[in-house]
Motif scaffolding. Structure first.
Motif, PDB file in Angstrom:
ATOM      1  N   UNK A  86       0.837  -1.197   0.000  1.00 50.47           N
ATOM      2  CA  UNK A  86       0.000   0.000   0.000  1.00 50.47           C
ATOM      3  C   UNK A  86       0.871   1.246   0.000  1.00 50.47           C
ATOM      4  N   UNK A  87       0.267   2.350  -0.397  1.00 51.23           N
ATOM      5  CA  UNK A  87       0.945   3.645  -0.420  1.00 51.23           C
ATOM      6  C   UNK A  87       0.084   4.656   0.329  1.00 51.23           C
ATOM      7  N   UNK A  88       0.718   5.490   1.149  1.00 55.53           N
ATOM      8  CA  UNK A  88      -0.005   6.496   1.933  1.00 55.53           C
ATOM      9  C   UNK A  88       0.755   7.804   1.871  1.00 55.53           C
ATOM     10  N   UNK A  89       0.018   8.898   1.949  1.00 53.95           N
ATOM     11  CA  UNK A  89       0.643  10.219   1.943  1.00 53.95           C
ATOM     12  C   UNK A  89      -0.215  11.208   2.728  1.00 53.95           C
ATOM     13  N   UNK A  90       0.468  12.210   3.268  1.00 58.24           N
ATOM     14  CA  UNK A  90      -0.200  13.284   4.005  1.00 58.24           C
ATOM     15  C   UNK A  90       0.734  14.485   3.993  1.00 58.24           C
ATOM     16  N   UNK A  91       0.150  15.691   4.091  1.00 52.69           N
ATOM     17  CA  UNK A  91       0.996  16.876   4.009  1.00 52.69           C
ATOM     18  C   UNK A  91       1.941  17.012   5.198  1.00 52.69           C
ATOM     19  N   UNK A  92       1.546  16.486   6.373  1.00 53.48           N
ATOM     20  CA  UNK A  92       2.428  16.575   7.542  1.00 53.48           C
ATOM     21  C   UNK A  92       2.856  15.214   8.078  1.00 53.48           C
ATOM     22  N   UNK A  93       2.275  14.143   7.602  1.00 52.78           N
ATOM     23  CA  UNK A  93       2.733  12.826   8.024  1.00 52.78           C
ATOM     24  C   UNK A  93       1.622  11.969   8.604  1.00 52.78           C
ATOM     25  N   UNK A  94       1.702  10.683   8.316  1.00 55.74           N
ATOM     26  CA  UNK A  94       0.752   9.696   8.824  1.00 55.74           C
ATOM     27  C   UNK A  94       1.184   9.265  10.219  1.00 55.74           C
ATOM     28  N   UNK A  95       0.239   9.169  11.142  1.00 55.84           N
ATOM     29  CA  UNK A  95       0.565   8.714  12.497  1.00 55.84           C
ATOM     30  C   UNK A  95       0.231   7.244  12.722  1.00 55.84           C
ATOM     31  N   UNK A  96      -0.663   6.682  11.964  1.00 54.41           N
ATOM     32  CA  UNK A  96      -1.024   5.279  12.156  1.00 54.41           C
ATOM     33  C   UNK A  96      -2.117   4.878  11.188  1.00 54.41           C
ATOM     34  N   UNK A  97      -2.432   3.611  11.204  1.00 52.35           N
ATOM     35  CA  UNK A  97      -3.471   3.123  10.309  1.00 52.35           C
ATOM     36  C   UNK A  97      -3.809   1.673  10.622  1.00 52.35           C
ATOM     37  N   UNK A  98      -4.830   1.180   9.975  1.00 51.05           N
ATOM     38  CA  UNK A  98      -5.272  -0.194  10.202  1.00 51.05           C
ATOM     39  C   UNK A  98      -5.871  -0.737   8.914  1.00 51.05           C
ATOM     40  N   UNK A  99      -5.919  -2.060   8.852  1.00 56.96           N
ATOM     41  CA  UNK A  99      -6.550  -2.766   7.731  1.00 56.96           C
ATOM     42  C   UNK A  99      -7.667  -3.632   8.280  1.00 56.96           C
ATOM     43  N   UNK A 100      -8.810  -3.587   7.631  1.00 64.42           N
ATOM     44  CA  UNK A 100      -9.960  -4.394   8.038  1.00 64.42           C
ATOM     45  C   UNK A 100     -10.294  -5.380   6.930  1.00 64.42           C
ATOM     46  N   UNK A 101     -10.278  -6.658   7.306  1.00 63.17           N
ATOM     47  CA  UNK A 101     -10.565  -7.730   6.364  1.00 63.17           C
ATOM     48  C   UNK A 101     -11.887  -8.373   6.774  1.00 63.17           C
TER      49      UNK A 101
END
Length: 816
Positions: A308-323
Motif C-alpha cells: 500500500x501507499x499512503x501520503x499526508x501533508x504533515x505525516x501519517x501517524x497510524x493506520x489499520x486494515x480491516x478484512x
C-alpha cells in the motif's frame, strides 16, 4: 611558651577568613530567609501579571499588604541578626580539629616549669598541636534551613521567580510603583497599556512559534489549528482583539487574556495604543490518502502480503486494515452451504516506516492468516490511515482472496476442509462427524503415517463428545488446532518431526547462551543441533520431489553441509570464548538462512533432466487436482445418499472425471517415451518401473470412475500419486549421480570459478562467511534492501520464534 614564638593565628589567616565568611552567610540566611522568600513571591506575581487579573482596588490593597509584610520581615531579620566576629570564627575552626589545638596553644605550663624533662614534654605537646593546626581547613557555614522552613517555601518562591523570568514579562516587575499608587494616577507617571501576542502552530507541522510583537509582515500564512494567544496589560477595556479567523463568539472587553484557534482565512487585529493588523491565510491541513498497490499476494508459508501507499501533508501517524468475509462471492456448497456463524472482521495495524518521512511512503502489510476460517476464501480488504490532526483517509473495500497455506496431500486437504467447515458454522458438526466416521472405517488406507491415526481418533472423539450439547468456543478452537496439527503431519511427514527436533535443539542452545553453560554442555548441545540440522536438510531436500514441485525459477540458492558446518563451528567458538551476544546474533542469522533454503534439482536450467522432472511435476499436480475434484464428487454422493460401490445411480460428473483421468494417463505414456534421466542405471530403471505403476493405477482409477466407484477411484489415484513421487525421487537420484560422475558435486559455479549461489541476504556462498566479497555487487541494492527489510518485519511478527532471534530482529528494525 609557644615553640619558636609563632602565633597560630598568623598561620590560619586564610582559614579564619573563609570560616568567618561562612558564618556571615549562615546568620544572614537564618535571619532574612522569610523576607527574601516573600520578596521572590511578590516579584513572580508581578512578572506573571497578577495585577492585570485583579480589580484595581484589590491590586492596591494587595500591594500595600505585601509592602507592610516585607517591612515587618525585614525588621524581624535585623532584630535576629548578630554579626559574627573573628573570635567566633576561631572557635568554630578550633572545634572542627581534633584535640582543639588553638585552645591548647593558648595554654601555659602550670607545673614543672623548672624541670627540663617536663619542659621537653610540653614542647613536644605544642609541636603536635601545631602539626594538627597545619591540617586545618575552612569550616563552611551551615546553610541548611529545613528545620526553620519545614514546607520548603524558599524553593517554591525561587522556582516561581525563575519561571516568571523565563515565561513572564520581567520588565513588568517595575510596575510595583504603579500598583502602589491610587487608581487613575497611571497616566500621571507616564505608564500606558501594552500587549503581547503569540502564534503557536501545531507541533506535528514542525513550524516555529511566532512572537507577533516582533513580526513586521502584515500578511501571514499559518497552518490550520494554529493557537493564537493575546495578553493585555494595563487598564482593562483599553485594548481589544478583533478577528475573523476562529469563528468564536465575540470576547468580553474586560478579558485581559484571549486564546483561539485558526480555522479559516481572515483578519487579526489588536485594537488600542500601538495596535497591529495582520491578514491571515490559513494553510489547510489536507486529510491523508491511502491506496492499495496490486492484489493481495501469498508469500512463503501461506503468509499474506498487501502493498500500500499512503501520503499526508504533515505525516501519517497510524493506520489499520480491516478484512471482512465477502459472503456473496463464497461458493456455497458442501460445508459452506450453511449460514456462517457471526465473526468479527480481522483488524491489523498497518506497518509504518521505522525511519524517514511519513509524508509519502510505500509499505507492505504482512500477516499469517493460514489458520483463520477465512483462509483461501474471498474477502474484502479496506485500509484506513490517520494524521496527527485526527483526519482519516481510507480505501474502499477491495475484493481479494485471503491467502493461506495450501495442502497438496489429499488427506491433509480433506482434514483442512473438515476444519474449515467446523469453524464455519455450528450446523456442520453433525456432517463433520459423519465424514470422520467414514474416514475412520479403514484408517490404515486413508493415512500413510501411523502417527496420524491416533491424532485423528482423538479429534473424532472430541467432536462426538460435543454433539449433544453443541461445540462451545473453547472446544471448537481446541478441535481446530488438533485438526491443523494433523494436516501438517500428513502434509510434511518426517519434515515436521525434523523441524521440531531442530527447533528444540535451537531453543536449548539459546537457553544455554543466556544461562552460561559449561564447555561440556556446549559440546553436547552443538552435537545435538548438528544432528537435527542434518536430518532437517535431508527431509527438506525430499519434500519438493514428494509433492511434485518443480525447482524454483530464477535465482535459487544452494548450500552445502560444509558451509553449514563452518557456521556452526564459528558459533561454538564464540560460545567457548564467552562472546554470547555475537553467538546469538550468528545463530539468528543461521535460522534465517535455513528458513530460506531452496534446493536446486536437475542438471541445469533447460536441460533434459529438468524438462522431464518439470513434466512429471505438472502431471502430479494435475493428478492432485483431479483427486480433489473426485473427493468433492464423493461428498456430493454422500450428501445425496447415492450408492457408489456397485455403480448404481452413477453421478453424471463421474464421466467427466474419467475423461480427465484418461487424458492424464495418455500424458504420462507420452512422457515415458521421451528421453528420461538415468536410463540404463539402477536408479533410472527404478524410476521407469514406478512410472509404469503410476500408469497402471491411473487406468484402474479411470475404470472405477466410469463405474461410479468414487471411493475406489480415490484409492487408485492416491496410489498413482505415490508412484509418481517415487519415480521423481529415483530420477533425482539419477541426476545427482550424473553430477557426481561429472565432478560437479551439486555446485553451480559462476565465472572465474566463484560460486554463483547466494544466501537469503544476497551474499555469495562461494567464499568465506563475513568477507567483503559477500556484499551486494552489481544488483539493485535498494530493491534487495527493501526485500530484506520486509522479510525481517515478517519474521519479527512471528511470536513463536525463539526469544534470542526475536530480540535480534527487533534490534535490526530499530537500527535500520
Amino acid at each position: 611558651m609557644r615553640p619558636n614564638g609563632l602565633d597560630p593565628s598568623s598561620i590560619l589567616k586564610r582559614q579564619i577568613r573563609r570560616t568567618l565568611s561562612g558564618l556571615w552567610a549562615e546568620r544572614l540566611s537564618r535571619a532574612f530567609w522569610p523576607f527574601t522568600t516573600l520578596a521572590l513571591f511578590c516579584a513572580a506575581a508581578l512578572g506573571f501579571g497578577l495585577q492585570d487579573v485583579l480589580p484595581p482596588l484589590v491590586s492596591t490593597w494587595v500591594a500595600l499588604g505585601s509592602g507592610v509584610a516585607l517591612l515587618g520581615l525585614l525588621a524581624l531579620g535585623l532584630w535576629r541578626f548578630s554579626p559574627p566576629r573573628r573570635v567566633n570564627a576561631l572557635d568554630r575552626l578550633d572545634r572542627s580539629l581534633p584535640a582543639r589545638p588553638l585552645s591548647a596553644l593558648a595554654d601555659a605550663q602550670a607545673i614543672g616549669r623548672d624541670d627540663p624533662a617536663s619542659g621537653m614534654v610540653w614542647q613536644a605537646h605544642l609541636r603536635r598541636m601545631l602539626a594538627i593546626l597545619a591540617t586545618a581547613r575552612p569550616v563552611p557555614g551551615d546553610l541548611r534551613l529545613a528545620r526553620h522552613d519545614r514546607f520548603a517555601l524558599r524553593y517554591v518562591a525561587l522556582t516561581a521567580f525563575g519561571l516568571s523570568l523565563l515565561f513572564g514579562a520581567p520588565s513588568r516587575i517595575t510596575e510595583a510603583t504603579e500598583i502602589a499608587q491610587l487608581p487613575g494616577r497611571a497616566e500621571a507617571v507616564g505608564l500606558g497599556p501594552s500587549w503581547e501576542a503569540w502564534a503557536q502552530p501545531p507541533s506535528y507541522t514542525g513550524r516555529p512559534s511566532l512572537y507577533l510583537n516582533e513580526v513586521d509582515r502584515t500578511v501571514l500564512q499559518l497552518p490550520e489549528g494554529t493557537r493564537v494567544t493575546v495578553r493585555f496589560y494595563g487598564q482593562p477595556g483599553v485594548m481589544s482583539v478583533v478577528e475573523s479567523v476562529s469563528g468564536r463568539d465575540e470576547a468580553e472587553p474586560e478579558d485581559m487574556a484571549q486564546d483561539f484557534e485558526i480555522t479559516r482565512t481572515g483578519r487579526l487585529s489588536v485594537r488600542g495604543p500601538a495596535g497591529r493588523d495582520w491578514e491571515i491565510t490559513m494553510l489547510e491541513d489536507q486529510p491523508p490518502e491511502v491506496e492499495l498497490i496490486g492484489m493481495m499476494e501469498r508469500e512463503r508459508g501461506g503468509q499474506m502480503r498487501q502493498d500500500y501507499r499512503a501520503e499526508d501533508d504533515y505525516g501519517i501517524t497510524g493506520g489499520s486494515a480491516e478484512i471482512a468475509l465477502n459472503l456473496d462471492a463464497v461458493d456455497r456448497r458442501f460445508g459452506l452451504a450453511a449460514d456462517p456463524d457471526p465473526r468479527e472482521p480481522i483488524t491489523l495495524d498497518l506497518p509504518m516506516p521505522v525511519s524517514g518521512s511519513r509524508t509519502d511512503f510505500t509499505e507492505s502489510l504482512f500477516g499469517d492468516m493460514s489458520q483463520h476460517p477465512w483462509a483461501n476464501m474471498p474477502v474484502t480488504i479496506a485500509l484506513q490511515v490517520e494524521d496527527a490532526r485526527g483526519q482519516m483517509g481510507e480505501t474502499g473495500p477491495q475484493e481479494v482472496t485471503l491467502p493461506g497455506r495450501r495442502f497438496f496431500d489429499p488427506m491433509a486437504a480433506a482434514v483442512i476442509e473438515l476444519r474449515r467447515d467446523i469453524l464455519w458454522s455450528q450446523e456442520n458438526t453433525a456432517r463433520a462427524d459423519q465424514l470422520m466416521r467414514a474416514i475412520a472405517h479403514r484408517p490404515e488406507d486413508a493415512f500413510r503415517s501411523d502417527n496420524a491415526i491416533p491424532r485423528f481418533r482423538s479429534a473424532q472423539a472430541l467432536l462426538r463428545a460435543s454433539l449433544d450439547d453443541g461445540l462451545n468456543e473453547s472446544t471448537r478452537e481446541e478441535l481446530a488446532q488438533t485438526l491443523w496439527d494433523l494436516a501438517i503431519l500428513l502434509e510434511e511427514g518426517d519434515l515436521a518431526d525434523a523441524r521440531e527436533r531442530l527447533r528444540r535443539a535451537q531453543e536449548r542452545l539459546d537457553e544455554a547462551m543466556r544461562s552460561g553453560a559449561d564447555p561440556s554442555e556446549v559440546q553436547e548441545l552443538m552435537d545435538e543441533l548438528r544432528e537435527a540440522l542434518r536430518d532437517y536438510m535431508e527431509e527438506m531436500a525430499q519434500q519438493p520431489r514428494e509433492r511434485g514441485e518443480a525447482p524454483p525459477d530464477g535465482e535459487s540458492m544452494e548450500i552445502t553441509q560444509d558451509q553449514i558446518q563452518e557456521l556452526l563451528d564459528r558459533i561454538e567458538e564464540l560460545m567457548e570464548e564467552g562472546r554470547m551476544d555475537e553467538a546469538a546474533e550468528l545463530m539468528a542469522q543461521l535460522n534465517m538462512l535455513l528458513e530460506n533454503l531452496e534446493f536446486v534439482e536437475g542438471d541445469g536450467e533447460g536441460g533434459p533432466g529438468n524438462e522431464a522432472m518439470e513434466g512429471l511435476g505438472d502431471t502430479l499436480r494435475d493428478q492432485q487436482d483431479l483427486a480433489d475434484d473426485t473427493f468433492r464428487e464423493f461428498q456430493e454422493q454422500f450428501n445425496r445418499g447415492a450408492p457408489d460401490a456397485d455403480g448404481e445411480g452413477e453421478p453424471q460428473g463421474s464421466d467427466e472425471l474419467a475423461e480427465r483421468q484418461q487424458a492424464l494417463r495418455d500424458m504420462l505414456r507420452e512422457q515415458q517415451l521421451q528421453p528420461l534421466p538415468g536410463e540404463g542405471t539402477p536408479e533410472g530403471d527404478a524410476a521407469l518401473e514406478a512410472l509404469e505403476d503410476a500408469q497402471r493405477a491411473m487406468e484402474e482409477a479411470e475404470e472405477a470412475l466410469r463405474d461410479g466407484d468414487t471411493t475406489g477411484a480415490l484409492d487408485r489415484q492416491a496410489e498413482a500419486m505415490e508412484a509418481l513421487r517415487e519415480g521423481m525421487r529415483n530420477m533425482n537420484e539419477a541426476l545427482a549421480q550424473d553430477r557426481r560422475d561429472r565432478g560437479e558435486e551439486g555446485q553451480q559455479t559462476g565465472e572465474n570459478g566463484r560460486d554463483g549461489s547466494r544466501d537469503p541476504l544476497g551474499r555469495s556462498l562461494g567464499g568465506e562467511i563475513g568477507t567483503d566479497d559477500d556484499m551486494l555487487q552489481g544488483e539493485d541494492t535498494r530493491r534487495r534492501a527493501q526485500e530484506l527489510l520486509d522479510e525481517i518485519r515478517r519474521r519479527s511478527a512471528e511470536l513463536d520464534r525463539p526469544d534470542a532471534e526475536l530480540d535480534y530482529l527487533r534490534r535490526l528494525l530499530d537500527r535500520f
